[in-house]
Design a protein around this motif. Structure first.
Motif, short mmCIF file in Angstrom:
data_model
loop_
_atom_site.label_atom_id
_atom_site.label_comp_id
_atom_site.label_asym_id
_atom_site.label_seq_id
_atom_site.Cartn_x
_atom_site.Cartn_y
_atom_site.Cartn_z
N GLN A 1 0.83 -1.17 0.00
CA GLN A 1 0.00 0.00 0.00
C GLN A 1 0.88 1.24 0.00
OE1 GLN A 1 -2.41 -0.46 3.47
NE2 GLN A 1 -0.81 0.27 4.86
N VAL A 2 0.28 2.33 -0.46
CA VAL A 2 1.02 3.57 -0.58
C VAL A 2 0.81 4.42 0.67
CG1 VAL A 2 -0.88 4.77 -1.74
CG2 VAL A 2 1.48 5.56 -2.05
N GLN A 3 1.84 5.12 1.03
CA GLN A 3 1.76 6.05 2.14
C GLN A 3 2.26 7.41 1.66
OE1 GLN A 3 3.39 4.75 5.90
NE2 GLN A 3 3.88 6.85 6.49
N LEU A 4 1.44 8.42 1.85
CA LEU A 4 1.81 9.78 1.52
C LEU A 4 1.99 10.55 2.81
CD1 LEU A 4 -0.72 10.60 -1.35
CD2 LEU A 4 1.58 9.67 -1.55
N VAL A 5 3.07 11.29 2.90
CA VAL A 5 3.38 12.03 4.11
C VAL A 5 3.66 13.48 3.75
CG1 VAL A 5 4.87 12.24 6.11
CG2 VAL A 5 4.32 9.98 5.20
N GLU A 6 2.83 14.38 4.28
CA GLU A 6 3.03 15.80 4.09
C GLU A 6 3.89 16.36 5.22
OE1 GLU A 6 -1.37 15.01 2.88
OE2 GLU A 6 0.01 14.39 4.48
N SER A 7 4.66 17.37 4.89
CA SER A 7 5.45 18.05 5.89
C SER A 7 5.64 19.50 5.47
CB SER A 7 6.81 17.37 6.09
OG SER A 7 7.57 17.41 4.90
N GLY A 8 6.11 20.31 6.39
CA GLY A 8 6.45 21.69 6.08
C GLY A 8 5.46 22.73 6.53
N GLY A 9 4.33 22.32 7.07
CA GLY A 9 3.35 23.28 7.54
C GLY A 9 3.83 24.02 8.77
N GLY A 10 3.12 25.08 9.10
CA GLY A 10 3.48 25.86 10.26
C GLY A 10 2.75 27.18 10.29
N LEU A 11 3.22 28.05 11.14
CA LEU A 11 2.65 29.38 11.32
C LEU A 11 3.54 30.40 10.64
CD1 LEU A 11 0.60 31.32 12.68
CD2 LEU A 11 2.12 31.30 14.68
N VAL A 12 2.94 31.25 9.83
CA VAL A 12 3.70 32.25 9.10
C VAL A 12 2.89 33.54 9.01
CG1 VAL A 12 2.82 31.53 6.83
CG2 VAL A 12 5.06 32.65 7.00
N GLN A 13 3.57 34.65 8.95
CA GLN A 13 2.90 35.94 8.79
C GLN A 13 2.46 36.13 7.35
OE1 GLN A 13 6.31 38.22 10.74
NE2 GLN A 13 4.53 39.44 11.37
N ALA A 14 1.41 36.92 7.17
CA ALA A 14 0.98 37.27 5.82
C ALA A 14 2.14 37.87 5.05
CB ALA A 14 -0.18 38.25 5.88
N GLY A 15 2.26 37.44 3.81
CA GLY A 15 3.37 37.87 2.97
C GLY A 15 4.56 36.95 3.02
N GLY A 16 4.57 36.03 3.97
CA GLY A 16 5.67 35.11 4.10
C GLY A 16 5.54 33.90 3.20
N SER A 17 6.45 32.96 3.38
CA SER A 17 6.51 31.77 2.54
C SER A 17 6.64 30.51 3.36
CB SER A 17 7.70 31.86 1.58
OG SER A 17 7.60 32.97 0.70
N LEU A 18 6.15 29.43 2.80
CA LEU A 18 6.34 28.10 3.34
C LEU A 18 6.58 27.15 2.19
CD1 LEU A 18 3.56 27.69 6.06
CD2 LEU A 18 6.02 27.76 6.47
N ARG A 19 7.32 26.10 2.46
CA ARG A 19 7.54 25.06 1.47
C ARG A 19 7.04 23.75 2.03
NH1 ARG A 19 11.61 21.33 -0.09
NH2 ARG A 19 11.84 21.12 -2.37
N LEU A 20 5.96 23.25 1.46
CA LEU A 20 5.42 21.96 1.84
C LEU A 20 6.07 20.87 1.00
CD1 LEU A 20 1.61 22.78 2.05
CD2 LEU A 20 3.40 23.14 3.77
N SER A 21 6.02 19.67 1.50
CA SER A 21 6.55 18.55 0.75
C SER A 21 5.65 17.33 0.94
CB SER A 21 7.98 18.22 1.20
OG SER A 21 8.52 17.16 0.44
N CYS A 22 5.43 16.61 -0.12
CA CYS A 22 4.68 15.36 -0.08
C CYS A 22 5.62 14.24 -0.50
CB CYS A 22 3.48 15.42 -1.03
SG CYS A 22 2.60 13.85 -1.19
N ALA A 23 5.84 13.32 0.41
CA ALA A 23 6.70 12.18 0.13
C ALA A 23 5.84 10.97 -0.23
CB ALA A 23 7.58 11.86 1.33
N ALA A 24 6.21 10.29 -1.29
CA ALA A 24 5.47 9.12 -1.76
C ALA A 24 6.42 7.97 -2.01
CB ALA A 24 4.70 9.45 -3.03
N SER A 25 5.87 6.77 -2.06
CA SER A 25 6.68 5.62 -2.43
C SER A 25 7.13 5.78 -3.88
CB SER A 25 5.90 4.32 -2.26
OG SER A 25 4.80 4.27 -3.14
N ALA A 26 8.27 5.24 -4.19
CA ALA A 26 8.83 5.38 -5.52
C ALA A 26 7.91 4.80 -6.59
CB ALA A 26 10.21 4.73 -5.59
N SER A 27 7.28 3.68 -6.31
CA SER A 27 6.42 3.03 -7.29
C SER A 27 5.21 3.89 -7.66
CB SER A 27 5.97 1.66 -6.79
OG SER A 27 5.24 1.77 -5.58
#
Length: 115
Positions: A1-27
């Motif tokens: 089975q596949v597992q997807l894992v998100e990361s990178g969330g958080g608290l940021v001020q308006a105008g700021g930036s965040l980089r999220l990432s989704c990790a998946a199995s290679a297949s």
């Protein structure tokens, strides 16, 4: 089975930036279209951005020009770079993989943008 894992969330001020990432199995990563969605309590889950297995990206109007989706083939991840964040971007962000009619979802990562 596949597992997807998100990361990178958080608290940021308006105008700021965040980089999220989704990790998946290679297949799955190698054959699936990948998408980012977001959802706030009481609202329908909203599609934000997507990328095909060949790397073609598409964006919701709300994200266009601010968010950028890509594929990191070396890491089997799908980053979502979010710039110029607004309070209305506050949501739980979910990654979805679609493979021949099958859909797999991660558990989400919280993004909170303060005024």
């Amino acid at each position: 089975q596949v597992q997807l894992v998100e990361s990178g969330g958080g608290l940021v001020q308006a105008g700021g930036s965040l980089r999220l990432s989704c990790a998946a199995s290679a297949s799955i990563f190698s054959v699936a279209a990948m998408d980012w969605y977001r959802q706030t309590p009481g609202k329908q889950r909203e599609w934000v951005a997507g990328i095909t297995r060949s790397g073609s990206a598409n964006y919701a109007d709300s994200a266009k020009g601010r968010f950028f989706i890509s594929r990191d083939y070396a890491k089997n991840t799908v980053p979502l770079q979010m710039n110029s964040l607004k309070p209305e971007d506050t949501a739980v962000y979910y990654c979805k993989a679609t493979d021949i009619g099958r859909e797999f979802w991660g558990r989400g990562t919280q993004v909170t943008v303060s005024s």
